[in-house]
Design a protein around this motif. Structure first.
Motif, PDB file in Angstrom:
ATOM      1  N   ASP A   1       0.830  -1.195   0.000  1.00 55.26           N
ATOM      2  CA  ASP A   1       0.000   0.000   0.000  1.00 55.26           C
ATOM      3  C   ASP A   1       0.872   1.255   0.000  1.00 55.26           C
ATOM      4  O   ASP A   1       2.033   1.234   0.429  1.00 55.26           O
ATOM      5  CB  ASP A   1      -0.935   0.005   1.210  1.00 55.26           C
ATOM      6  CG  ASP A   1      -0.156   0.046   2.526  1.00 55.26           C
ATOM      7  OD1 ASP A   1       0.033   1.153   3.068  1.00 55.26           O
ATOM      8  OD2 ASP A   1       0.264  -1.028   2.989  1.00 55.26           O
ATOM      9  N   LEU A   2       0.300   2.353  -0.476  1.00 56.92           N
ATOM     10  CA  LEU A   2       1.059   3.595  -0.626  1.00 56.92           C
ATOM     11  C   LEU A   2       1.584   4.133   0.700  1.00 56.92           C
ATOM     12  O   LEU A   2       2.679   4.691   0.758  1.00 56.92           O
ATOM     13  CB  LEU A   2       0.202   4.665  -1.315  1.00 56.92           C
ATOM     14  CG  LEU A   2       0.113   4.611  -2.839  1.00 56.92           C
ATOM     15  CD1 LEU A   2      -0.802   5.710  -3.356  1.00 56.92           C
ATOM     16  CD2 LEU A   2       1.502   4.756  -3.479  1.00 56.92           C
ATOM     17  N   ARG A   3       0.819   3.988   1.763  1.00 55.70           N
ATOM     18  CA  ARG A   3       1.256   4.516   3.059  1.00 55.70           C
ATOM     19  C   ARG A   3       2.535   3.822   3.535  1.00 55.70           C
ATOM     20  O   ARG A   3       3.439   4.460   4.080  1.00 55.70           O
ATOM     21  CB  ARG A   3       0.147   4.342   4.106  1.00 55.70           C
ATOM     22  CG  ARG A   3      -1.032   5.269   3.911  1.00 55.70           C
ATOM     23  CD  ARG A   3      -0.666   6.718   4.181  1.00 55.70           C
ATOM     24  NE  ARG A   3      -1.809   7.614   3.964  1.00 55.70           N
ATOM     25  CZ  ARG A   3      -1.747   8.918   3.977  1.00 55.70           C
ATOM     26  NH1 ARG A   3      -0.577   9.518   4.191  1.00 55.70           N
ATOM     27  NH2 ARG A   3      -2.820   9.658   3.770  1.00 55.70           N
ATOM     28  N   SER A   4       2.604   2.508   3.327  1.00 52.35           N
ATOM     29  CA  SER A   4       3.803   1.763   3.724  1.00 52.35           C
ATOM     30  C   SER A   4       4.999   2.189   2.875  1.00 52.35           C
ATOM     31  O   SER A   4       6.105   2.369   3.387  1.00 52.35           O
ATOM     32  CB  SER A   4       3.564   0.259   3.584  1.00 52.35           C
ATOM     33  OG  SER A   4       2.545  -0.175   4.445  1.00 52.35           O
ATOM     34  N   ILE A   5       4.765   2.345   1.563  1.00 50.76           N
ATOM     35  CA  ILE A   5       5.842   2.782   0.673  1.00 50.76           C
ATOM     36  C   ILE A   5       6.305   4.181   1.058  1.00 50.76           C
ATOM     37  O   ILE A   5       7.503   4.472   1.092  1.00 50.76           O
ATOM     38  CB  ILE A   5       5.377   2.733  -0.797  1.00 50.76           C
ATOM     39  CG1 ILE A   5       5.048   1.296  -1.207  1.00 50.76           C
ATOM     40  CG2 ILE A   5       6.451   3.315  -1.723  1.00 50.76           C
ATOM     41  CD1 ILE A   5       4.418   1.159  -2.580  1.00 50.76           C
ATOM     42  N   GLN A   6       5.354   5.060   1.382  1.00 53.31           N
ATOM     43  CA  GLN A   6       5.689   6.414   1.816  1.00 53.31           C
ATOM     44  C   GLN A   6       6.605   6.387   3.036  1.00 53.31           C
ATOM     45  O   GLN A   6       7.612   7.106   3.096  1.00 53.31           O
ATOM     46  CB  GLN A   6       4.408   7.186   2.164  1.00 53.31           C
ATOM     47  CG  GLN A   6       4.665   8.594   2.703  1.00 53.31           C
ATOM     48  CD  GLN A   6       3.417   9.225   3.297  1.00 53.31           C
ATOM     49  OE1 GLN A   6       2.364   8.577   3.390  1.00 53.31           O
ATOM     50  NE2 GLN A   6       3.513  10.478   3.701  1.00 53.31           N
ATOM     51  N   ALA A   7       6.274   5.544   4.012  1.00 52.48           N
ATOM     52  CA  ALA A   7       7.075   5.452   5.234  1.00 52.48           C
ATOM     53  C   ALA A   7       8.484   4.956   4.937  1.00 52.48           C
ATOM     54  O   ALA A   7       9.468   5.465   5.484  1.00 52.48           O
ATOM     55  CB  ALA A   7       6.388   4.537   6.242  1.00 52.48           C
ATOM     56  N   MET A   8       8.588   3.961   4.048  1.00 54.05           N
ATOM     57  CA  MET A   8       9.912   3.401   3.736  1.00 54.05           C
ATOM     58  C   MET A   8      10.770   4.372   2.941  1.00 54.05           C
ATOM     59  O   MET A   8      11.990   4.434   3.120  1.00 54.05           O
ATOM     60  CB  MET A   8       9.748   2.074   3.001  1.00 54.05           C
ATOM     61  CG  MET A   8       9.316   0.935   3.912  1.00 54.05           C
ATOM     62  SD  MET A   8       9.236  -0.669   3.084  1.00 54.05           S
ATOM     63  CE  MET A   8       7.592  -0.626   2.387  1.00 54.05           C
ATOM     64  N   LEU A   9      10.137   5.148   2.054  1.00 51.55           N
ATOM     65  CA  LEU A   9      10.891   6.110   1.248  1.00 51.55           C
ATOM     66  C   LEU A   9      11.210   7.388   2.025  1.00 51.55           C
ATOM     67  O   LEU A   9      12.087   8.146   1.628  1.00 51.55           O
ATOM     68  CB  LEU A   9      10.103   6.470  -0.014  1.00 51.55           C
ATOM     69  CG  LEU A   9       9.930   5.373  -1.059  1.00 51.55           C
ATOM     70  CD1 LEU A   9       9.072   5.876  -2.214  1.00 51.55           C
ATOM     71  CD2 LEU A   9      11.276   4.885  -1.583  1.00 51.55           C
ATOM     72  N   GLY A  10      10.471   7.639   3.099  1.00 49.52           N
ATOM     73  CA  GLY A  10      10.703   8.861   3.866  1.00 49.52           C
ATOM     74  C   GLY A  10      10.101  10.089   3.225  1.00 49.52           C
ATOM     75  O   GLY A  10      10.581  11.203   3.420  1.00 49.52           O
TER      76      GLY A  10
END
Length: 307
Positions: free
Chosen positions: A260-269
């Motif tokens: 999901d986008l929220r998880s990707i957002q967290a990992m990318l910073g």
């Protein structure tokens, strides 16, 4: 020079109060000096503290023919920030850049490598050399953790939490985040750290830096670009490949595989989910498939209703 006083104060403001990264600060100051040189070339008696909106617009127009809209936007934003600071500190009364709009930018689709292309690049690394083993660990980390190149070169041994399965990453604005790390990436970092790095004569100031050059010093961003570009050429990849391409590929492949986008957002910073949403372009076919499988009004269900 009096102007240098204000630039120095602004530099300290960006560093201490805004917590901006050094690369960002350098870019902002470079743009201020670019504008200053423009005024000098005009042989104008007006200095940076006394310019008006017209002079700023003329400057932007003068560079618009040979500088990309994205760079124009950065210059305008940088100048706007400088004059906001001068108004805040009451050195001037009005910001001459206040009503100058940045150029409208289309959202650029990032270049992405296929998994086979990444595997091909990594397989072309010469593991018979110490640098080759280091470079393999570097590419595994770039792709496996989705790091920016600045985050990679600043990665420290004390940032490795392998038992927990995470690394600590210091991103833009010195903000820290924890990123999951795969066993394969842990394996190659460990090989480099325990079998290659331990034999280097390490510069005392870089003792905690993970990836080092052969002289035991921290790698530069430029060196990472060179490593990646040389491997892309060796692998006959015609795409425009940079270290950031691995970050784009990391995010794209996660999305394709159901993250999901929220998880990707967290990992990318990413500070904003809007920045992460650019990766939604990559898998329109998958989105269509999801809709057809799960929406109650999908073509499949409608067909069943009328059969």
């Amino acid at each position: 020079m009096i102007l240098e006083k204000y630039v120095k104060l602004y530099k300290n403001y960006l560093k201490l109060e805004r917590s901006m990264a050094q690369n960002t600060i350098t870019s902002y100051l470079f743009d201020i000096y670019k504008f200053q040189n423009y005024l000098k070339d005009l042989e104008s008696t007006v200095d940076l503290l006394h310019v008006d909106e017209t002079l700023v617009r003329d400057f932007i127009y003068s560079i618009s023919e040979f500088i990309a809209p994205s760079t124009q936007s950065r210059i305008i934003s940088g100048l706007k920030g400088f004059y906001d600071f001068l108004v805040l500190e009451k050195y001037i009364n009005q910001n001459p850049v206040l009503f100058i709009d940045v150029p409208k930018l289309g959202r650029k689709v990032p270049e992405v490598l296929a998994i086979e292309e990444i595997d091909n690049m990594i397989s072309n690394i010469d593991l018979s050399t110490d640098e080759g083993n280091r470079n393999k660990a570097i590419l595994e980390t770039l792709y496996g953790c989705g790091l920016r190149v600045s985050e990679l070169v600043d990665l420290k041994i004390s940032d490795l939490f392998f038992e927990e399965g995470f690394i600590r990453v210091t991103g833009k604005g010195s903000k820290q985040r924890f990123v999951p790390i795969a066993n394969q990436t842990i394996k190659w970092i460990t090989i480099y750290k325990d079998e290659i790095r331990v034999h280097l004569k390490i510069d005392p100031k870089d003792e905690d830096i993970l990836f080092l050059n052969r002289r035991g010093k921290q790698l530069t961003r430029a060196m990472i670009f060179t490593i990646v570009k040389d491997l892309a050429k060796l692998s006959n990849i015609l795409k425009k490949v940079s270290p950031h391409t691995f970050r784009h590929s990391f995010a794209t492949h996660l999305l394709e595989n159901g993250a999901d986008l929220r998880s990707i957002q967290a990992m990318l910073g990413h500070e904003s989910i809007t920045t992460t949403e650019i990766y939604m372009h990559v898998d329109r076919s998958r989105l269509k498939e999801v809709m057809e499988l799960h929406h109650p009004w999908s073509g499949l269900n409608i067909k069943k209703e009328f059969d």
